[in-house]
Design an enzyme around this catalytic site. Structure first.
Site, PDB file in Angstrom:
ATOM      1  N   ARG A   1     -24.329  -8.266 -23.537  1.00 41.81           N
ATOM      2  CA  ARG A   1     -23.481  -9.439 -23.304  1.00 41.81           C
ATOM      3  C   ARG A   1     -22.034  -9.123 -23.682  1.00 41.81           C
ATOM      4  NH1 ARG A   1     -26.414 -14.792 -25.764  1.00 41.81           N
ATOM      5  NH2 ARG A   1     -24.351 -15.097 -26.657  1.00 41.81           N
TER       6      ARG A   1
ATOM      7  N   ARG B   1     -17.432 -14.729 -33.674  1.00 40.24           N
ATOM      8  CA  ARG B   1     -18.469 -15.772 -33.476  1.00 40.24           C
ATOM      9  C   ARG B   1     -19.062 -16.210 -34.809  1.00 40.24           C
ATOM     10  NH1 ARG B   1     -22.311 -12.712 -29.674  1.00 40.24           N
ATOM     11  NH2 ARG B   1     -23.653 -14.529 -29.856  1.00 40.24           N
TER      12      ARG B   1
ATOM     13  N   ARG C   1     -28.574  -6.089 -29.178  1.00 46.30           N
ATOM     14  CA  ARG C   1     -29.278  -6.909 -28.171  1.00 46.30           C
ATOM     15  C   ARG C   1     -28.939  -6.420 -26.758  1.00 46.30           C
ATOM     16  NH1 ARG C   1     -28.413 -13.251 -28.236  1.00 46.30           N
ATOM     17  NH2 ARG C   1     -26.233 -12.604 -28.257  1.00 46.30           N
TER      18      ARG C   1
ATOM     19  N   LYS D   1     -32.468 -18.183 -31.976  1.00 48.71           N
ATOM     20  CA  LYS D   1     -32.663 -19.518 -31.374  1.00 48.71           C
ATOM     21  C   LYS D   1     -33.299 -19.394 -29.993  1.00 48.71           C
ATOM     22  CE  LYS D   1     -28.254 -20.552 -31.577  1.00 48.71           C
ATOM     23  NZ  LYS D   1     -27.740 -19.315 -32.196  1.00 48.71           N
TER      24      LYS D   1
ATOM     25  N   ARG E   1     -23.046 -28.035 -31.779  1.00 49.78           N
ATOM     26  CA  ARG E   1     -22.412 -26.898 -32.440  1.00 49.78           C
ATOM     27  C   ARG E   1     -21.297 -27.330 -33.381  1.00 49.78           C
ATOM     28  NH1 ARG E   1     -24.233 -22.251 -29.266  1.00 49.78           N
ATOM     29  NH2 ARG E   1     -23.084 -20.490 -30.020  1.00 49.78           N
TER      30      ARG E   1
HETATM   31  P1  AP5 Z   1     -31.573 -14.350 -29.816  1.00 49.05           P
HETATM   32  O1  AP5 Z   1     -32.850 -15.087 -29.715  1.00 49.05           O
HETATM   33  O2  AP5 Z   1     -30.908 -13.932 -28.553  1.00 49.05           O
HETATM   34  O3  AP5 Z   1     -30.572 -15.134 -30.800  1.00 49.05           O
HETATM   35  P2  AP5 Z   1     -29.724 -16.444 -30.587  1.00 49.05           P
HETATM   36  O4  AP5 Z   1     -29.710 -17.194 -31.867  1.00 49.05           O
HETATM   37  O5  AP5 Z   1     -30.194 -17.182 -29.371  1.00 49.05           O
HETATM   38  O6  AP5 Z   1     -28.328 -15.755 -30.377  1.00 49.05           O
HETATM   39  P3  AP5 Z   1     -27.130 -16.099 -29.395  1.00 49.05           P
HETATM   40  O7  AP5 Z   1     -26.162 -14.968 -29.525  1.00 49.05           O
HETATM   41  O8  AP5 Z   1     -27.607 -16.396 -28.002  1.00 49.05           O
HETATM   42  O9  AP5 Z   1     -26.568 -17.360 -30.042  1.00 49.05           O
HETATM   43  P4  AP5 Z   1     -25.173 -17.903 -29.903  1.00 49.05           P
HETATM   44  O10 AP5 Z   1     -25.373 -19.227 -30.525  1.00 49.05           O
HETATM   45  O11 AP5 Z   1     -24.048 -17.121 -30.446  1.00 49.05           O
HETATM   46  O12 AP5 Z   1     -24.910 -17.792 -28.333  1.00 49.05           O
HETATM   47  P5  AP5 Z   1     -25.014 -18.846 -27.148  1.00 49.05           P
HETATM   48  O13 AP5 Z   1     -25.539 -18.136 -25.977  1.00 49.05           O
HETATM   49  O14 AP5 Z   1     -25.667 -20.107 -27.594  1.00 49.05           O
HETATM   50  O15 AP5 Z   1     -31.827 -13.042 -30.730  1.00 49.05           O
HETATM   51  C1  AP5 Z   1     -30.770 -12.136 -30.988  1.00 49.05           C
HETATM   52  C2  AP5 Z   1     -31.341 -10.706 -31.039  1.00 49.05           C
HETATM   53  O16 AP5 Z   1     -32.158 -10.572 -32.196  1.00 49.05           O
HETATM   54  C3  AP5 Z   1     -32.231 -10.355 -29.848  1.00 49.05           C
HETATM   55  O17 AP5 Z   1     -32.025  -9.017 -29.506  1.00 49.05           O
HETATM   56  C4  AP5 Z   1     -33.673 -10.588 -30.374  1.00 49.05           C
HETATM   57  O18 AP5 Z   1     -34.625  -9.752 -29.732  1.00 49.05           O
HETATM   58  C5  AP5 Z   1     -33.517 -10.242 -31.862  1.00 49.05           C
HETATM   59  N1  AP5 Z   1     -34.350 -11.060 -32.735  1.00 49.05           N
HETATM   60  C6  AP5 Z   1     -34.590 -12.388 -32.619  1.00 49.05           C
HETATM   61  N2  AP5 Z   1     -35.358 -12.824 -33.624  1.00 49.05           N
HETATM   62  C7  AP5 Z   1     -35.600 -11.750 -34.425  1.00 49.05           C
HETATM   63  C8  AP5 Z   1     -36.329 -11.573 -35.639  1.00 49.05           C
HETATM   64  N3  AP5 Z   1     -36.975 -12.578 -36.243  1.00 49.05           N
HETATM   65  N4  AP5 Z   1     -36.357 -10.337 -36.179  1.00 49.05           N
HETATM   66  C9  AP5 Z   1     -35.717  -9.306 -35.577  1.00 49.05           C
HETATM   67  N5  AP5 Z   1     -35.014  -9.398 -34.423  1.00 49.05           N
HETATM   68  C10 AP5 Z   1     -34.954 -10.618 -33.852  1.00 49.05           C
HETATM   69  O19 AP5 Z   1     -23.474 -19.204 -26.935  1.00 49.05           O
HETATM   70  C11 AP5 Z   1     -22.572 -18.244 -26.446  1.00 49.05           C
HETATM   71  C12 AP5 Z   1     -21.183 -18.876 -26.344  1.00 49.05           C
HETATM   72  O20 AP5 Z   1     -21.233 -20.018 -25.448  1.00 49.05           O
HETATM   73  C13 AP5 Z   1     -20.609 -19.440 -27.642  1.00 49.05           C
HETATM   74  O21 AP5 Z   1     -19.964 -18.435 -28.417  1.00 49.05           O
HETATM   75  C14 AP5 Z   1     -19.629 -20.497 -27.090  1.00 49.05           C
HETATM   76  O22 AP5 Z   1     -18.448 -19.892 -26.614  1.00 49.05           O
HETATM   77  C15 AP5 Z   1     -20.380 -21.061 -25.904  1.00 49.05           C
HETATM   78  N6  AP5 Z   1     -21.213 -22.220 -26.268  1.00 49.05           N
HETATM   79  C16 AP5 Z   1     -22.567 -22.304 -26.208  1.00 49.05           C
HETATM   80  N7  AP5 Z   1     -22.976 -23.522 -26.624  1.00 49.05           N
HETATM   81  C17 AP5 Z   1     -21.858 -24.203 -26.966  1.00 49.05           C
HETATM   82  C18 AP5 Z   1     -21.623 -25.503 -27.498  1.00 49.05           C
HETATM   83  N8  AP5 Z   1     -22.635 -26.349 -27.769  1.00 49.05           N
HETATM   84  N9  AP5 Z   1     -20.343 -25.863 -27.742  1.00 49.05           N
HETATM   85  C19 AP5 Z   1     -19.315 -25.053 -27.475  1.00 49.05           C
HETATM   86  N10 AP5 Z   1     -19.454 -23.799 -26.990  1.00 49.05           N
HETATM   87  C20 AP5 Z   1     -20.729 -23.383 -26.725  1.00 49.05           C
END
Ligand code: AP5
Length: 208
Positions: free
Chosen positions: A155, A166, A122, A13, A88
């Site tokens: 992270r 997660r 990552r 994402k 979410r």
């Molecule tokens: P990356 O682009 O970083 O993936 P992502 O989907 O953004 O992953 P996140 O871990 O950031 O998502 P998340 O939803 O768990 O975390 P968030 O920060 O939102 O890519 C991942 C890896 O893969 C990278 O190394 C990249 O290079 C590689 N990659 C990407 N695309 C690829 C491809 N096509 N092929 C190969 N490799 C690839 O949330 C963290 C925490 O915050 C949550 O757990 C929660 O506690 C809280 N939080 C955030 N938003 C909310 C909400 N709305 N409500 C409640 N809690 C929330």
């Protein structure tokens, strides 16, 4: 265009939202990044949410909805934005419906096994926010950010144990949003092609 990028942890994402921001100039809003900034600054919000995030749980809806509402009120979001990590769960989706009208939801569809590998390998830059992957997108110099030269780190929630939690949180709380937006005829499913550019091209085709 007002866009949501939906998908499980590690589906890309953030990666895709940043590429879209660069190509089309749409502001990318990542709730995860906003929360991590609050933790790094040591704000009251940061202190409250750290425990939830480190444990792979969603932070409480009232906090996250207030945060996103405030961000969407800024002038740069008047016509366009990309939401990455929000909504979410169904309550967040209903709250968003009352705040703003969404044009399109892109769902990134990736195999579970790939997600685990991607998250554990990552590495992020704490200074400029660049994201690397030890397998798919390694930095040029080991452990060092290509963009700003800072030391990369993992992270807190990218450990094997928290990644499993997660993914379970995603399946229980976020996955139902796929059907929610499909019923509203807003959803485009993008089957991930295992490489970042291939996925980006597919998204651009949908937006054309
Ligand atoms: P990356 O682009 O970083 O993936 P992502 O989907 O953004 O992953 P996140 O871990 O950031 O998502 P998340 O939803 O768990 O975390 P968030 O920060 O939102 O890519 C991942 C890896 O893969 C990278 O190394 C990249 O290079 C590689 N990659 C990407 N695309 C690829 C491809 N096509 N092929 C190969 N490799 C690839 O949330 C963290 C925490 O915050 C949550 O757990 C929660 O506690 C809280 N939080 C955030 N938003 C909310 C909400 N709305 N409500 C409640 N809690 C929330």
């Amino acid at each position: 265009m007002k866009l949501i990028i939906l998908g499980p942890p590690g589906s890309g994402k953030g990666t895709q939202a940043r590429l879209l921001e660069n190509k089309f100039g749409l502001p990318q809003i990542s709730t995860g990044d906003l929360l991590r900034k609050a933790i790094a600054k040591g704000t009251d919000l940061g202190k409250t949410v750290k425990e939830y995030m480190d444990d792979g749980k969603l932070v409480p809806d009232d906090l996250i909805i207030a945060l996103i509402k405030k961000r969407l009120e800024k002038p740069d979001c008047e016509n366009d934005f990309i939401l990455d990590g929000f909504p979410r769960n169904l309550d967040q989706a209903r709250a968003l419906r009352d705040i703003n009208k969404i044009d399109l939801v892109i769902n990134l569809d990736v195999d579970m096994q790939d997600l685990r590998k991607r998250l554990i390998s990552r590495r992020i830059c704490p200074n400029c926010g660049a994201v690397f992957n030890l397998i798919r997108k390694p930095p040029k110099a080991e452990g060092i950010c290509d963009n700003c030269g800072s030391k990369l780190r993992q992270r807190n929630d990218d450990t094997r144990e928290v990644v499993s939690k997660r993914l379970i949180t995603y399946m229980n709380e976020t996955e139902p949003l796929i059907q929610y937006y499909r019923n509203k005829h807003k959803l485009k499913n993008i089957r991930d092609g295992k490489d970042i550019k291939g996925t980006f091209d597919k998204i651009c085709n949908v937006l054309d």
